[in-house]
Design a protein around this motif. Structure first.
Motif, PDB file in Angstrom:
ATOM      1  N   ARG A 160      -7.407   4.051  -6.005  1.00 25.78           N
ATOM      2  CA  ARG A 160      -6.187   3.356  -5.608  1.00 25.78           C
ATOM      3  C   ARG A 160      -6.251   1.909  -6.043  1.00 25.78           C
ATOM      4  O   ARG A 160      -7.329   1.339  -6.193  1.00 25.78           O
ATOM      5  CB  ARG A 160      -5.958   3.430  -4.101  1.00 25.78           C
ATOM      6  N   GLN A 161      -5.072   1.344  -6.234  1.00 26.08           N
ATOM      7  CA  GLN A 161      -4.989  -0.080  -6.576  1.00 26.08           C
ATOM      8  C   GLN A 161      -3.789  -0.695  -5.904  1.00 26.08           C
ATOM      9  O   GLN A 161      -2.656  -0.216  -6.063  1.00 26.08           O
ATOM     10  CB  GLN A 161      -4.902  -0.288  -8.090  1.00 26.08           C
ATOM     11  N   ALA A 162      -4.038  -1.729  -5.149  1.00 30.04           N
ATOM     12  CA  ALA A 162      -2.991  -2.492  -4.483  1.00 30.04           C
ATOM     13  C   ALA A 162      -2.781  -3.800  -5.238  1.00 30.04           C
ATOM     14  O   ALA A 162      -3.703  -4.297  -5.899  1.00 30.04           O
ATOM     15  CB  ALA A 162      -3.386  -2.772  -3.041  1.00 30.04           C
ATOM     16  N   LYS A 214      -5.480  -6.724  -5.708  1.00 31.90           N
ATOM     17  CA  LYS A 214      -6.788  -6.226  -5.289  1.00 31.90           C
ATOM     18  C   LYS A 214      -7.449  -5.434  -6.411  1.00 31.90           C
ATOM     19  O   LYS A 214      -6.775  -4.937  -7.312  1.00 31.90           O
ATOM     20  CB  LYS A 214      -6.651  -5.352  -4.044  1.00 31.90           C
ATOM     21  N   ARG A 249      -9.326  -2.304  -8.182  1.00 34.10           N
ATOM     22  CA  ARG A 249      -9.215  -0.855  -8.093  1.00 34.10           C
ATOM     23  C   ARG A 249     -10.388  -0.311  -7.288  1.00 34.10           C
ATOM     24  O   ARG A 249     -11.514  -0.785  -7.417  1.00 34.10           O
ATOM     25  CB  ARG A 249      -9.213  -0.243  -9.485  1.00 34.10           C
ATOM     26  N   GLU A 290      -3.136  -1.421   5.233  1.00 29.57           N
ATOM     27  CA  GLU A 290      -4.019  -1.772   4.121  1.00 29.57           C
ATOM     28  C   GLU A 290      -4.304  -0.589   3.199  1.00 29.57           C
ATOM     29  O   GLU A 290      -4.950  -0.758   2.155  1.00 29.57           O
ATOM     30  CB  GLU A 290      -5.349  -2.357   4.643  1.00 29.57           C
ATOM     31  N   ASP A 291      -3.840   0.605   3.552  1.00 28.20           N
ATOM     32  CA  ASP A 291      -3.945   1.748   2.643  1.00 28.20           C
ATOM     33  C   ASP A 291      -2.814   1.747   1.600  1.00 28.20           C
ATOM     34  O   ASP A 291      -2.816   2.580   0.690  1.00 28.20           O
ATOM     35  CB  ASP A 291      -3.889   3.064   3.424  1.00 28.20           C
ATOM     36  N   THR A 292      -1.868   0.854   1.742  1.00 26.34           N
ATOM     37  CA  THR A 292      -0.761   0.765   0.798  1.00 26.34           C
ATOM     38  C   THR A 292      -1.281   0.452  -0.595  1.00 26.34           C
ATOM     39  O   THR A 292      -2.005  -0.535  -0.806  1.00 26.34           O
ATOM     40  CB  THR A 292       0.232  -0.325   1.235  1.00 26.34           C
ATOM     41  N   ALA A 293      -0.929   1.308  -1.561  1.00 24.67           N
ATOM     42  CA  ALA A 293      -1.428   1.169  -2.930  1.00 24.67           C
ATOM     43  C   ALA A 293      -0.808   2.255  -3.800  1.00 24.67           C
ATOM     44  O   ALA A 293      -0.165   3.179  -3.288  1.00 24.67           O
ATOM     45  CB  ALA A 293      -2.948   1.288  -2.967  1.00 24.67           C
ATOM     46  N   TYR A 348      -1.902   5.370  -5.827  1.00 22.45           N
ATOM     47  CA  TYR A 348      -3.045   6.281  -5.824  1.00 22.45           C
ATOM     48  C   TYR A 348      -3.051   7.094  -7.112  1.00 22.45           C
ATOM     49  O   TYR A 348      -2.026   7.675  -7.504  1.00 22.45           O
ATOM     50  CB  TYR A 348      -2.974   7.208  -4.612  1.00 22.45           C
ATOM     51  N   GLN A 391       2.911   6.218  -5.431  1.00 23.94           N
ATOM     52  CA  GLN A 391       2.916   5.089  -4.509  1.00 23.94           C
ATOM     53  C   GLN A 391       2.805   5.573  -3.064  1.00 23.94           C
ATOM     54  O   GLN A 391       3.532   6.477  -2.642  1.00 23.94           O
ATOM     55  CB  GLN A 391       4.205   4.278  -4.664  1.00 23.94           C
ATOM     56  N   THR A 394       3.015   3.838   0.700  1.00 24.70           N
ATOM     57  CA  THR A 394       3.347   2.625   1.436  1.00 24.70           C
ATOM     58  C   THR A 394       3.265   2.916   2.925  1.00 24.70           C
ATOM     59  O   THR A 394       3.907   3.852   3.416  1.00 24.70           O
ATOM     60  CB  THR A 394       4.752   2.125   1.087  1.00 24.70           C
TER      61      THR A 394
END
Length: 125
Positions: A38-40, A43, A45, A89-92, A94, A120, A122
């Motif tokens: 995942r990448q937000a 932040k 990866r 904070e899991d928003t990213a 995937y 995505q 969210t």
């Protein structure tokens, strides 16, 4: 070459659940470990979960351990990620990844993997 297509992302409230799927096509007859990255925004990866070819061994990042479960069905050429107790904070985005250079979960890397386009996720607070 493997082609990977993710699905199942969306918007969910904190504490909720989502299940991601990844369908593989192409050279599915080869042996490969798989993973979810995942990448937000802003932040690095992160590899959140990985699984060996037979599904016997799994590996999780500390940030998701105990909340996420990775699994695979080789007969259906499909990888899954069950995400429970989701946090903002899991928003990213995937990404599903398949690494043909290894059958071991802990050895999956982004650079060696075939990857999907991402889905995505969210999580609202």
């Amino acid at each position: 070459q493997l082609q990977l297509v993710e699905s199942g992302g969306g918007l969910v409230q904190a504490g909720g659940s989502l299940r991601l799927s990844c369908a593989a096509s192409g050279r599915t007859g080869s042996v490969y470990a798989m993973a979810w990255f995942r990448q937000a925004p802003g932040k690095e990866r992160e590899r959140v979960a990985a699984i060996s070819w037979y599904g016997t061994y799994t590996d999780y990042s500390d940030s998701v351990k105990g909340r996420f479960t990775i699994s695979r069905d080789n007969a259906k050429n499909t990888l899954y990620l069950q995400m429970n107790h989701l946090k903002p904070e899991d928003t990213a985005v995937y990404y599903c990844a398949a690494d043909p250079s290894t059958s071991q979960a802990t050895s999956v890397t982004w650079l060696r993997s075939s990857r999907g386009q991402g889905t995505q996720v969210t999580v609202s607070s």
